[in-house]
Design a protein around this motif. Structure first.
Motif, PDB file in Angstrom:
ATOM      1  N   LEU A 213      -3.338 -10.003  -6.164  1.00  0.00           N
ATOM      2  CA  LEU A 213      -3.725  -9.257  -4.967  1.00  0.00           C
ATOM      3  C   LEU A 213      -4.579 -10.089  -4.024  1.00  0.00           C
ATOM      4  O   LEU A 213      -4.598  -9.857  -2.810  1.00  0.00           O
ATOM      5  N   GLU A 214      -5.257 -11.087  -4.566  1.00  0.00           N
ATOM      6  CA  GLU A 214      -6.147 -11.923  -3.764  1.00  0.00           C
ATOM      7  C   GLU A 214      -5.402 -13.066  -3.084  1.00  0.00           C
ATOM      8  O   GLU A 214      -5.862 -13.592  -2.056  1.00  0.00           O
ATOM      9  N   ASN A 215      -4.277 -13.467  -3.636  1.00  0.00           N
ATOM     10  CA  ASN A 215      -3.540 -14.636  -3.138  1.00  0.00           C
ATOM     11  C   ASN A 215      -3.053 -14.395  -1.702  1.00  0.00           C
ATOM     12  O   ASN A 215      -2.193 -13.540  -1.468  1.00  0.00           O
ATOM     13  N   PRO A 216      -3.555 -15.140  -0.720  1.00  0.00           N
ATOM     14  CA  PRO A 216      -3.183 -14.893   0.681  1.00  0.00           C
ATOM     15  C   PRO A 216      -1.707 -15.164   0.972  1.00  0.00           C
ATOM     16  O   PRO A 216      -1.146 -14.607   1.922  1.00  0.00           O
ATOM     17  N   GLU A 217      -1.075 -15.971   0.133  1.00  0.00           N
ATOM     18  CA  GLU A 217       0.325 -16.322   0.376  1.00  0.00           C
ATOM     19  C   GLU A 217       1.268 -15.137   0.198  1.00  0.00           C
ATOM     20  O   GLU A 217       2.351 -15.101   0.803  1.00  0.00           O
ATOM     21  N   TYR A 218       0.837 -14.159  -0.615  1.00  0.00           N
ATOM     22  CA  TYR A 218       1.749 -13.053  -0.924  1.00  0.00           C
ATOM     23  C   TYR A 218       1.200 -11.683  -0.528  1.00  0.00           C
ATOM     24  O   TYR A 218       1.797 -10.665  -0.873  1.00  0.00           O
ATOM     25  N   ARG A 219       0.112 -11.667   0.209  1.00  0.00           N
ATOM     26  CA  ARG A 219      -0.443 -10.381   0.602  1.00  0.00           C
ATOM     27  C   ARG A 219       0.518  -9.585   1.489  1.00  0.00           C
ATOM     28  O   ARG A 219       0.542  -8.360   1.447  1.00  0.00           O
ATOM     29  N   ASP A 220       1.310 -10.281   2.299  1.00  0.00           N
ATOM     30  CA  ASP A 220       2.268  -9.574   3.143  1.00  0.00           C
ATOM     31  C   ASP A 220       3.261  -8.772   2.312  1.00  0.00           C
ATOM     32  O   ASP A 220       3.718  -7.694   2.726  1.00  0.00           O
ATOM     33  N   VAL A 221       3.591  -9.275   1.112  1.00  0.00           N
ATOM     34  CA  VAL A 221       4.527  -8.580   0.234  1.00  0.00           C
ATOM     35  C   VAL A 221       3.909  -7.285  -0.279  1.00  0.00           C
ATOM     36  O   VAL A 221       4.546  -6.214  -0.247  1.00  0.00           O
ATOM     37  N   PHE A 222       2.665  -7.358  -0.747  1.00  0.00           N
ATOM     38  CA  PHE A 222       1.988  -6.167  -1.262  1.00  0.00           C
ATOM     39  C   PHE A 222       1.792  -5.126  -0.159  1.00  0.00           C
ATOM     40  O   PHE A 222       1.955  -3.922  -0.387  1.00  0.00           O
ATOM     41  N   ILE A 223       1.445  -5.573   1.018  1.00  0.00           N
ATOM     42  CA  ILE A 223       1.219  -4.652   2.134  1.00  0.00           C
ATOM     43  C   ILE A 223       2.530  -3.986   2.552  1.00  0.00           C
ATOM     44  O   ILE A 223       2.579  -2.764   2.761  1.00  0.00           O
ATOM     45  N   ALA A 224       3.596  -4.756   2.661  1.00  0.00           N
ATOM     46  CA  ALA A 224       4.883  -4.183   3.054  1.00  0.00           C
ATOM     47  C   ALA A 224       5.387  -3.187   2.012  1.00  0.00           C
ATOM     48  O   ALA A 224       5.935  -2.123   2.358  1.00  0.00           O
ATOM     49  N   LEU A 225       5.203  -3.508   0.746  1.00  0.00           N
ATOM     50  CA  LEU A 225       5.613  -2.607  -0.335  1.00  0.00           C
ATOM     51  C   LEU A 225       4.836  -1.296  -0.258  1.00  0.00           C
ATOM     52  O   LEU A 225       5.410  -0.199  -0.363  1.00  0.00           O
ATOM     53  N   ALA A 226       3.514  -1.396  -0.070  1.00  0.00           N
ATOM     54  CA  ALA A 226       2.678  -0.203   0.025  1.00  0.00           C
ATOM     55  C   ALA A 226       3.068   0.644   1.229  1.00  0.00           C
ATOM     56  O   ALA A 226       3.144   1.880   1.145  1.00  0.00           O
ATOM     57  N   ARG A 227       3.337   0.006   2.345  1.00  0.00           N
ATOM     58  CA  ARG A 227       3.703   0.749   3.549  1.00  0.00           C
ATOM     59  C   ARG A 227       5.044   1.463   3.378  1.00  0.00           C
ATOM     60  O   ARG A 227       5.220   2.576   3.875  1.00  0.00           O
ATOM     61  N   GLU A 228       5.952   0.827   2.680  1.00  0.00           N
ATOM     62  CA  GLU A 228       7.261   1.449   2.457  1.00  0.00           C
ATOM     63  C   GLU A 228       7.119   2.760   1.684  1.00  0.00           C
ATOM     64  O   GLU A 228       7.699   3.794   2.061  1.00  0.00           O
ATOM     65  N   ILE A 229       6.350   2.743   0.606  1.00  0.00           N
ATOM     66  CA  ILE A 229       6.216   3.943  -0.229  1.00  0.00           C
ATOM     67  C   ILE A 229       5.330   4.978   0.457  1.00  0.00           C
ATOM     68  O   ILE A 229       5.572   6.193   0.348  1.00  0.00           O
ATOM     69  N   ALA A 230       4.316   4.530   1.209  1.00  0.00           N
ATOM     70  CA  ALA A 230       3.480   5.467   1.961  1.00  0.00           C
ATOM     71  C   ALA A 230       4.318   6.245   2.976  1.00  0.00           C
ATOM     72  O   ALA A 230       4.092   7.435   3.199  1.00  0.00           O
ATOM     73  N   GLU A 231       5.299   5.578   3.568  1.00  0.00           N
ATOM     74  CA  GLU A 231       6.168   6.238   4.539  1.00  0.00           C
ATOM     75  C   GLU A 231       7.049   7.288   3.857  1.00  0.00           C
ATOM     76  O   GLU A 231       7.294   8.368   4.408  1.00  0.00           O
ATOM     77  N   ILE A 232       7.502   7.006   2.657  1.00  0.00           N
ATOM     78  CA  ILE A 232       8.286   7.987   1.897  1.00  0.00           C
ATOM     79  C   ILE A 232       7.420   9.195   1.553  1.00  0.00           C
ATOM     80  O   ILE A 232       7.864  10.349   1.677  1.00  0.00           O
ATOM     81  N   ALA A 233       6.187   8.945   1.144  1.00  0.00           N
ATOM     82  CA  ALA A 233       5.258  10.049   0.867  1.00  0.00           C
ATOM     83  C   ALA A 233       5.028  10.882   2.120  1.00  0.00           C
ATOM     84  O   ALA A 233       4.935  12.119   2.050  1.00  0.00           O
ATOM     85  N   ASN A 234       4.940  10.225   3.267  1.00  0.00           N
ATOM     86  CA  ASN A 234       4.765  10.929   4.530  1.00  0.00           C
ATOM     87  C   ASN A 234       5.944  11.863   4.804  1.00  0.00           C
ATOM     88  O   ASN A 234       5.763  13.009   5.255  1.00  0.00           O
ATOM     89  N   HIS A 235       7.152  11.412   4.502  1.00  0.00           N
ATOM     90  CA  HIS A 235       8.333  12.261   4.673  1.00  0.00           C
ATOM     91  C   HIS A 235       8.318  13.441   3.702  1.00  0.00           C
ATOM     92  O   HIS A 235       8.904  14.496   3.988  1.00  0.00           O
ATOM     93  N   GLU A 236       7.651  13.275   2.575  1.00  0.00           N
ATOM     94  CA  GLU A 236       7.503  14.368   1.616  1.00  0.00           C
ATOM     95  C   GLU A 236       6.412  15.349   2.021  1.00  0.00           C
ATOM     96  O   GLU A 236       6.238  16.388   1.385  1.00  0.00           O
ATOM     97  N   GLY A 237       5.673  15.015   3.061  1.00  0.00           N
ATOM     98  CA  GLY A 237       4.588  15.883   3.512  1.00  0.00           C
ATOM     99  C   GLY A 237       3.342  15.778   2.671  1.00  0.00           C
ATOM    100  O   GLY A 237       2.517  16.698   2.653  1.00  0.00           O
ATOM    101  N   VAL A 238       3.175  14.649   1.995  1.00  0.00           N
ATOM    102  CA  VAL A 238       2.036  14.442   1.103  1.00  0.00           C
ATOM    103  C   VAL A 238       0.873  13.826   1.869  1.00  0.00           C
ATOM    104  O   VAL A 238       1.055  12.881   2.641  1.00  0.00           O
ATOM    105  N   ARG A 239      -0.322  14.371   1.643  1.00  0.00           N
ATOM    106  CA  ARG A 239      -1.547  13.790   2.195  1.00  0.00           C
ATOM    107  C   ARG A 239      -2.150  12.892   1.116  1.00  0.00           C
ATOM    108  O   ARG A 239      -2.697  13.360   0.130  1.00  0.00           O
ATOM    109  N   LEU A 240      -2.024  11.592   1.307  1.00  0.00           N
ATOM    110  CA  LEU A 240      -2.449  10.633   0.295  1.00  0.00           C
ATOM    111  C   LEU A 240      -3.972  10.623   0.131  1.00  0.00           C
ATOM    112  O   LEU A 240      -4.703  10.892   1.086  1.00  0.00           O
TER     113      LEU A 240
END
Length: 346
Positions: A213-240
């Motif tokens: 999680l600390e490695n700056p070379e791959y942080r974009d991957v973790f962020i994009a992955l999190a955003r993808e699933i957060a968007e699915i939760a948003n479509h489910e009407g979930v308040r994270l």
């Protein structure tokens, strides 16, 4: 809740591994009536002969317990804390059914959206939501390592405040005095799905969670992955919901990238404080050489995305890479680079 006028609930821990073992041992230490069930005969035999040992920087204890294999169990119970791997949930529910009192309930102390499966098989009214993030590992028969405190949350699936949810919350307070009672358990469960996906991504390497999680070379991957699933939760009407450094607002599609980096920094700090350096996913791959929970956890996310007619390319790619690791593919940083390719594909 134990009171002079009301007897303590009879508690069944179904799955006495890392999560179930830690919770059950704490309940036993507080004087509750607890029975343990596990599929591993050597684990059951060790608990029967020598008790259940919990070791680590958080607490060290040995408790005498009643432990059985499923085919040895008898009686009926008020509360069942289900703590098996997500892909064993359906089988466990079918086994549990005859041992659950008519007015009893199952508490899903698991990772994933297993409450959906439990409520379908045993009934919505017999299902209680639970979110656990503490660090623990099964080490050997009769021995569990409790490596790090973290969020423990419970709540009714419909958000109601009931007598039984207060009972479960009070039980969890015996394990962790910061345990939370929520009216938004789905918000916590979906947030854990996002963080859980990050943990799956870290298991593509042999590095510690915080190192990835600390490695700056791959942080974009973790962020994009999190955003993808957060968007699915948003479509489910979930308040994270936020927990242990995970800030759901930081992974909204419109969020500033600095917020996501700040959340990752907080997750790094949280994981550095834990004696548990690697995820249970990594242990399944590297130590126990067995199938992970990826289909039962992340596969559900992909199915829900399809229901909303949206894609989940990173989650789908991550599932595929985990399957390859289950098949013997080397775990290293290159796998995160391969996962990154799904960002462009999406």
């Amino acid at each position: 809740m134990k009171t002079p006028n009301k007897p303590s609930p009879s508690i069944l821990i179904w799955g006495a591994g890392a999560i179930g073992g830690c919770l059950g041992a704490a309940f036993v230490a507080e004087g509750y009536d607890v029975t343990f069930v596990d599929q591993a005969h050597d684990h059951v035999q060790a608990m029967q002969k020598e008790g259940l040992r919990i070791e680590g920087p958080i607490v060290t204890r040995r408790v005498a317990v009643r432990a059985f294999s499923p085919d040895e169990l008898s009686g009926q119970y008020d509360l069942v804390f289900l703590a098996v791997k997500a892909h064993h949930t359906e089988e466990a529910c079918l086994q549990i059914r005859p041992f659950l009192k008519d007015d009893g309930a199952v508490v899903s102390a698991q990772n994933g959206l297993n409450e959906l499966v439990i409520s379908k098989l045993l009934g919505h009214e017999r299902t209680i939501g639970c979110f656990v993030n503490f660090g623990a590992d099964y080490l050997s028969p009769g021995l569990i390592h409790y490596g790090g405190r973290a969020a423990v949350v419970t709540g009714e699936l419909d958000g109601r405040t009931t007598e039984r949810i207060h009972l479960v919350h009070n039980l969890l307070l015996k394990f962790d005095d910061k345990a939370i009672l929520t009216n938004n358990i789905w918000g916590y469960l979906w947030s854990k799905q996002i963080y859980g996906a990050m943990l799956y991504a870290t298991a593509l390497t042999d590095e510690a969670i915080w190192t990835c999680l600390e490695n700056p070379e791959y942080r974009d991957v973790f962020i994009a992955l999190a955003r993808e699933i957060a968007e699915i939760a948003n479509h489910e009407g979930v308040r994270l919901e936020a927990f242990d450094g995970f800030d759901p607002d930081a992974y909204a599609q419109c969020a500033d990238i600095t917020a996501a980096h700040a959340s990752l920094d907080a997750l790094v700090a949280h994981n550095k404080r834990s004696a548990k350096t690697h995820s249970g996913i990594w242990r399944d791959l590297a130590i126990r050489h067995r199938k992970t929970e990826v289909d039962a956890q992340l596969g559900v996310i992909v199915k829900i995305a399809k229901q909303h007619h949206i894609s989940a390319p990173l989650t789908s790619k991550l599932i595929s890479l985990i399957h390859e690791c289950e098949g013997g593919m080397q775990r290293d940083w290159n796998n995160l680079a391969t996962l990154r390719s799904a960002i462009q594909e999406g």
